[in-house]
Design a protein around this motif. Structure first.
Motif, PDB file in Angstrom:
ATOM      1  N   GLY A 166      -2.820  51.573   7.445  1.00 13.71           N
ATOM      2  CA  GLY A 166      -3.776  51.150   7.486  1.00 13.71           C
ATOM      3  C   GLY A 166      -4.447  49.658   8.866  1.00 13.71           C
ATOM      4  O   GLY A 166      -5.038  50.004   9.407  1.00 13.71           O
ATOM      5  N   HIS A 167      -2.894  49.055   9.012  1.00 10.26           N
ATOM      6  CA  HIS A 167      -3.060  48.216  10.398  1.00 10.26           C
ATOM      7  C   HIS A 167      -3.359  48.802  11.333  1.00 10.26           C
ATOM      8  O   HIS A 167      -4.319  48.602  12.686  1.00 10.26           O
ATOM      9  CB  HIS A 167      -3.014  47.331  10.273  1.00 10.26           C
ATOM     10  CG  HIS A 167      -1.962  45.657   9.859  1.00 10.26           C
ATOM     11  ND1 HIS A 167      -3.055  45.545   9.789  1.00 10.26           N
ATOM     12  CD2 HIS A 167      -1.505  46.131   9.023  1.00 10.26           C
ATOM     13  CE1 HIS A 167      -2.902  44.363   9.338  1.00 10.26           C
ATOM     14  NE2 HIS A 167      -2.238  44.703   8.751  1.00 10.26           N
ATOM     15  N   ALA A 168      -2.656  50.364  11.216  1.00 11.59           N
ATOM     16  CA  ALA A 168      -2.769  50.565  12.445  1.00 11.59           C
ATOM     17  C   ALA A 168      -3.769  52.011  13.107  1.00 11.59           C
ATOM     18  O   ALA A 168      -4.413  51.624  14.141  1.00 11.59           O
ATOM     19  CB  ALA A 168      -1.456  51.763  13.166  1.00 11.59           C
ATOM     20  N   ALA A 175      -7.845  40.959   9.522  1.00 11.15           N
ATOM     21  CA  ALA A 175      -7.222  41.445   9.412  1.00 11.15           C
ATOM     22  C   ALA A 175      -6.297  42.634   8.322  1.00 11.15           C
ATOM     23  O   ALA A 175      -5.906  43.978   9.085  1.00 11.15           O
ATOM     24  CB  ALA A 175      -5.890  40.890  10.762  1.00 11.15           C
ATOM     25  N   GLU A 176      -6.553  41.465   7.529  1.00  7.71           N
ATOM     26  CA  GLU A 176      -5.724  41.702   6.279  1.00  7.71           C
ATOM     27  C   GLU A 176      -6.668  43.056   5.799  1.00  7.71           C
ATOM     28  O   GLU A 176      -6.047  43.517   4.412  1.00  7.71           O
ATOM     29  CB  GLU A 176      -5.439  41.350   5.682  1.00  7.71           C
ATOM     30  CG  GLU A 176      -4.268  40.466   5.695  1.00  7.71           C
ATOM     31  CD  GLU A 176      -2.590  41.851   6.342  1.00  7.71           C
ATOM     32  OE1 GLU A 176      -3.109  42.627   5.403  1.00  7.71           O
ATOM     33  OE2 GLU A 176      -1.953  40.728   7.676  1.00  7.71           O
ATOM     34  N   THR A 177      -7.325  43.336   6.165  1.00  3.13           N
ATOM     35  CA  THR A 177      -9.013  45.075   4.969  1.00  3.13           C
ATOM     36  C   THR A 177      -7.980  46.023   5.040  1.00  3.13           C
ATOM     37  O   THR A 177      -8.065  46.564   4.283  1.00  3.13           O
ATOM     38  CB  THR A 177     -10.274  44.049   5.365  1.00  3.13           C
ATOM     39  OG1 THR A 177     -10.624  43.250   5.351  1.00  3.13           O
ATOM     40  CG2 THR A 177     -11.191  45.472   5.143  1.00  3.13           C
ATOM     41  N   ALA A 178      -7.992  46.707   6.032  1.00  2.62           N
ATOM     42  CA  ALA A 178      -7.946  47.962   5.897  1.00  2.62           C
ATOM     43  C   ALA A 178      -6.112  47.906   5.698  1.00  2.62           C
ATOM     44  O   ALA A 178      -6.132  49.143   5.690  1.00  2.62           O
ATOM     45  CB  ALA A 178      -7.637  48.136   7.463  1.00  2.62           C
ATOM     46  N   SER A 179      -5.184  47.130   6.022  1.00  3.78           N
ATOM     47  CA  SER A 179      -4.399  47.723   5.429  1.00  3.78           C
ATOM     48  C   SER A 179      -4.098  47.334   3.675  1.00  3.78           C
ATOM     49  O   SER A 179      -3.779  47.988   3.301  1.00  3.78           O
ATOM     50  CB  SER A 179      -3.321  46.558   5.985  1.00  3.78           C
ATOM     51  OG  SER A 179      -3.776  44.920   5.853  1.00  3.78           O
ATOM     52  N   THR A 180      -4.858  46.153   3.335  1.00  2.00           N
ATOM     53  CA  THR A 180      -4.871  46.251   1.983  1.00  2.00           C
ATOM     54  C   THR A 180      -5.557  47.142   1.449  1.00  2.00           C
ATOM     55  O   THR A 180      -5.170  48.069   0.083  1.00  2.00           O
ATOM     56  CB  THR A 180      -5.244  45.269   1.080  1.00  2.00           C
ATOM     57  OG1 THR A 180      -4.785  43.594   2.963  1.00  2.00           O
ATOM     58  CG2 THR A 180      -4.720  44.650   0.136  1.00  2.00           C
ATOM     59  N   ALA A 188       2.396  52.283   4.119  1.00  4.18           N
ATOM     60  CA  ALA A 188       0.791  52.418   4.165  1.00  4.18           C
ATOM     61  C   ALA A 188       0.054  51.633   4.817  1.00  4.18           C
ATOM     62  O   ALA A 188      -1.550  51.341   4.987  1.00  4.18           O
ATOM     63  CB  ALA A 188       0.102  53.009   2.298  1.00  4.18           C
ATOM     64  N   HIS A 189       0.570  49.923   3.951  1.00  2.00           N
ATOM     65  CA  HIS A 189      -0.431  48.937   4.423  1.00  2.00           C
ATOM     66  C   HIS A 189      -0.418  49.020   5.688  1.00  2.00           C
ATOM     67  O   HIS A 189      -1.296  48.954   6.584  1.00  2.00           O
ATOM     68  CB  HIS A 189       0.893  47.136   3.908  1.00  2.00           C
ATOM     69  CG  HIS A 189       0.348  46.609   4.667  1.00  2.00           C
ATOM     70  ND1 HIS A 189      -0.393  45.941   4.052  1.00  2.00           N
ATOM     71  CD2 HIS A 189       0.404  45.964   5.676  1.00  2.00           C
ATOM     72  CE1 HIS A 189      -1.104  44.409   4.491  1.00  2.00           C
ATOM     73  NE2 HIS A 189      -0.305  44.425   5.677  1.00  2.00           N
ATOM     74  N   GLU A 190       1.084  49.948   6.817  1.00  2.00           N
ATOM     75  CA  GLU A 190       1.019  49.374   8.112  1.00  2.00           C
ATOM     76  C   GLU A 190       0.420  50.341   8.430  1.00  2.00           C
ATOM     77  O   GLU A 190      -0.490  50.056   9.740  1.00  2.00           O
ATOM     78  CB  GLU A 190       2.536  49.352   8.843  1.00  2.00           C
ATOM     79  CG  GLU A 190       2.838  48.588   8.424  1.00  2.00           C
ATOM     80  CD  GLU A 190       3.495  47.038   8.316  1.00  2.00           C
ATOM     81  OE1 GLU A 190       2.383  46.379   8.738  1.00  2.00           O
ATOM     82  OE2 GLU A 190       2.755  45.601   7.506  1.00  2.00           O
TER      83      GLU A 190
HETATM   84 ZN   LIG Z   1      -1.116  43.147   6.798  1.00  2.00          ZN
END
Ligand SMILES: [Zn+2]
Length: 590
Positions: free
Chosen positions: A384-386, A407-412, A380-382
């Motif tokens: 989010g990055h995508a 960068a870690e916002t959408a992933s988290t 799910a995290h990755e």
């Molecule tokens: Zn990440």
């Protein structure tokens, strides 16, 4: 089920067909070489009226270069023994260094342009779309030394500054930790020992941790030497540039102010009590008075529910649907088009990542899926990055280069949506406790462990200004920082943490710690707001993501959330999301 019979390996042929022997790929690499040479010439003869053309070329070259770097990253990850890919990676790395040097030259040319002419030039339609990035580069260049001095410094840094980091890696690589278990002697690498330190068997954790600490103590002098010189180099550079604050550069890189950083730590500090209660409860569940350093990440139970890859894919898409149908639709496409390498096999690199292809407008995700809840979270995290990079597909390259903190916002955020749903769907009480404990443990890592790193690093850099800092003093500074960050809640600490944590030795990015906590908490705040606003939040969320590389974080939060991130009240909303998990955990384990 919506998605069935998914392939667990990725398709790279749609990017460049033929893997590391791809003709298409080799042609792209030689095209970049030619483009870099042409670009360098153009910038040497830079005139204001050619700026639009130069920026166009920069973006085109950067996009192709990153396409190739991403591709070779995928090749080396899927097969660590692909020698041809490793050779090409070396080549692309040096091309990237050339690209960076060319841009520094451009930054200096831009800094020479008088303000009036500059502002007028940026009013044009093409340049205005990347004005934030150009202004930022120009401003920073004007705060640095001359082009010649900066270039000389960068050159000397290769065999000075950066080589201390390489030397550290060499020292770490040679460490062997000898342990004896059931009469059998074995030598563990640092990574293997760290895995053993999260064993369910306390005796094993303790034995390995003692030996692990002894090993670092033996190498303490070398690590201290490296760390002192890395910090010394950085302090000297800042002194020459007349930058007083060691945090200036990391804050600039993350496009945030000191007020924002202080507000974030303040909100965490003021709400640590509950996390201390969690640590106390964990101690009593493990039959201990207080936790030691090596108990913090220990597992409480072995209750682990497994999911198949198809089940995980459907679960993720279904949960995304309730927050953002576009994120769900995008993820479904990523599964169907084989943008994900998840197969559990040997020869792959460990860990997970998401990488973008700015020319083809595609992304790829890499991980090893064995069905655990943490694998589902990673997936799910990755994704989010995508999704973050997907919503920026149509934007100019320089407007898509977001910093590490956002960068870690959408992933988290994506991870939160899925891990929260997993807790809700847990079939047994044990399963629920295990999932909540996992979440609480992550919060402790971001709020306490990373806080300790931050306190240590800022204090160490200040002391280093006055001279070399000894091993004994480093141990003292580290222990003080840990006691403070963990509110004195542990029985024992890890004085040699400054030696064992490689993040302190990274020379590409200074202060590689607080952006993690920022991303974790910023996304938790967004999650809290999203839950309040329901389906109307999707458009707002996408608009925020699209602006992540076009303004400061203060402007970003004000524009899209109407929130002031320089005030602790904003950050408290995120801390409260984490507190809910802990409250539920304490309730269930009464
Ligand atoms: Zn990440």
């Amino acid at each position: 089920m919506l998605l069935q019979g998914l392939r667990e390996s990725w398709d790279l042929d749609s990017i460049f067909s033929g893997g590391s022997r791809s003709e298409e790929f080799l042609t792209a690499i030689s095209n970049i070489e030619a483009q870099l040479a042409a670009l360098n010439k153009k910038i040497e003869n830079f005139q204001l009226d050619s700026m639009e053309a130069v920026v166009k070329d920069v973006q085109e070259t950067a996009a192709l270069l990153n396409e190739c770097i991403s591709f070779v990253g995928c090749l080396t990850a899927q097969d660590v023994n692909d020698k041809q890919a490793l050779t090409l990676r070396g080549k692309l790395e040096s091309m990237n260094a050339i690209y960076c040097t060319i841009l520094v030259l451009l930054d200096n040319k831009m800094a020479e342009i008088p303000d009036g002419d500059w502002n007028k030039a940026l009013e044009g339609e093409y340049l205005s779309s990347v004005a934030f990035s150009l202004n930022e580069r120009r401003n920073l260049a004007s705060q640095k030394l001359s082009y010649e001095q900066e270039a000389l410094m960068n050159d000397l840094a290769v065999d000075g500054y950066h080589s201390w980091s390489t030397l550290y890696d060499t020292v770490v690589g040679k460490i062997g930790i000898e342990v004896e278990q059931n009469g059998k002697k074995e030598t563990l690498s640092v990574g293997q020992a760290e895995n053993r330190m999260t064993s369910a068997d306390r005796q094993e954790r303790e034995t390995v941790f003692t030996k692990y600490t002894e090993a670092w103590a033996q190498q303490g002098d070398y690590c201290a030497e490296a760390l002192n010189h890395i910090a010394g180099f950085r302090n000297s550079v800042y002194r020459h540039r007349q930058w007083d604050d060691v945090l200036k550069e990391p804050l600039d890189i993350n496009r945030m102010s000191a007020d924002t950083l202080n507000a974030m730590w303040q909100a965490i500090d003021e709400n640590k009590n509950l996390f201390v209660s969690y640590l106390d409860r964990k101690a009593s569940l493990l039959g201990l008075e207080k936790l030691s350093w090596h108990d913090v990440d220990a597992p409480l139970s072995s209750a682990d529910s497994k999911m198949s890859y198809d089940e995980a894919a459907n679960f993720i898409v279904e949960q995304f649907q309730s927050f953002s149908p576009k994120m769900a639709e995008f993820s479904k496409k990523a599964f169907e088009k084989q943008w994900i390498e998840a197969e559990d096999r040997t020869g792959k690199r460990p860990g997970g990542f998401c990488t973008g292809f700015p020319v083809k407008n595609e992304t790829r995700i890499f991980m090893t899926f064995s069905g655990t809840p943490s694998n589902v979270s990673t997936l799910a995290h990755e994704l989010g990055h995508a999704f973050h990079s997907h919503v920026m597909d149509d934007m100019p390259y320089l407007a898509t280069e977001y910093a590490m903190n956002v960068a870690e916002t959408a992933s988290t955020f994506a991870e939160l949506v899925v891990s929260d749903a997993a807790v809700r769907n847990a079939k047994t009480k044990e399963e629920k406790i295990a999932l909540l404990e996992d979440k609480a443990q992550r919060s402790v890592a971001f709020f306490m462990n990373i806080h300790a790193r931050f306190l240590f690093e800022t204090r160490f850099y200040e002391e280093r200004k006055k001279g070399l800092v000894s091993v004994e003093r480093l141990n003292e500074l580290m222990t003080e920082a840990q006691k403070e960050a963990f509110c004195n809640s542990l029985e024992s600490y890890h004085p040699y943490f400054w030696a064992s944590k490689l993040h302190f030795y990274i020379t590409d990015v200074p202060f590689y710690n607080f952006p993690y906590t920022f991303g974790y908490l910023f996304s938790a705040c967004i999650y809290a707001i999203a839950k309040q606003e329901g389906s109307s939040f999707e458009e707002k969320y996408i608009a925020l993501l699209r602006d992540t590389a076009s303004m400061t974080v203060e402007e970003l939060a004000m524009k899209h959330l109407n929130e002031d991130v320089t005030k602790p009240a904003f950050w408290k909303k995120g801390v409260e999301v984490a507190m809910e998990d802990v409250t539920e955990f304490l309730e269930l384990t009464k």
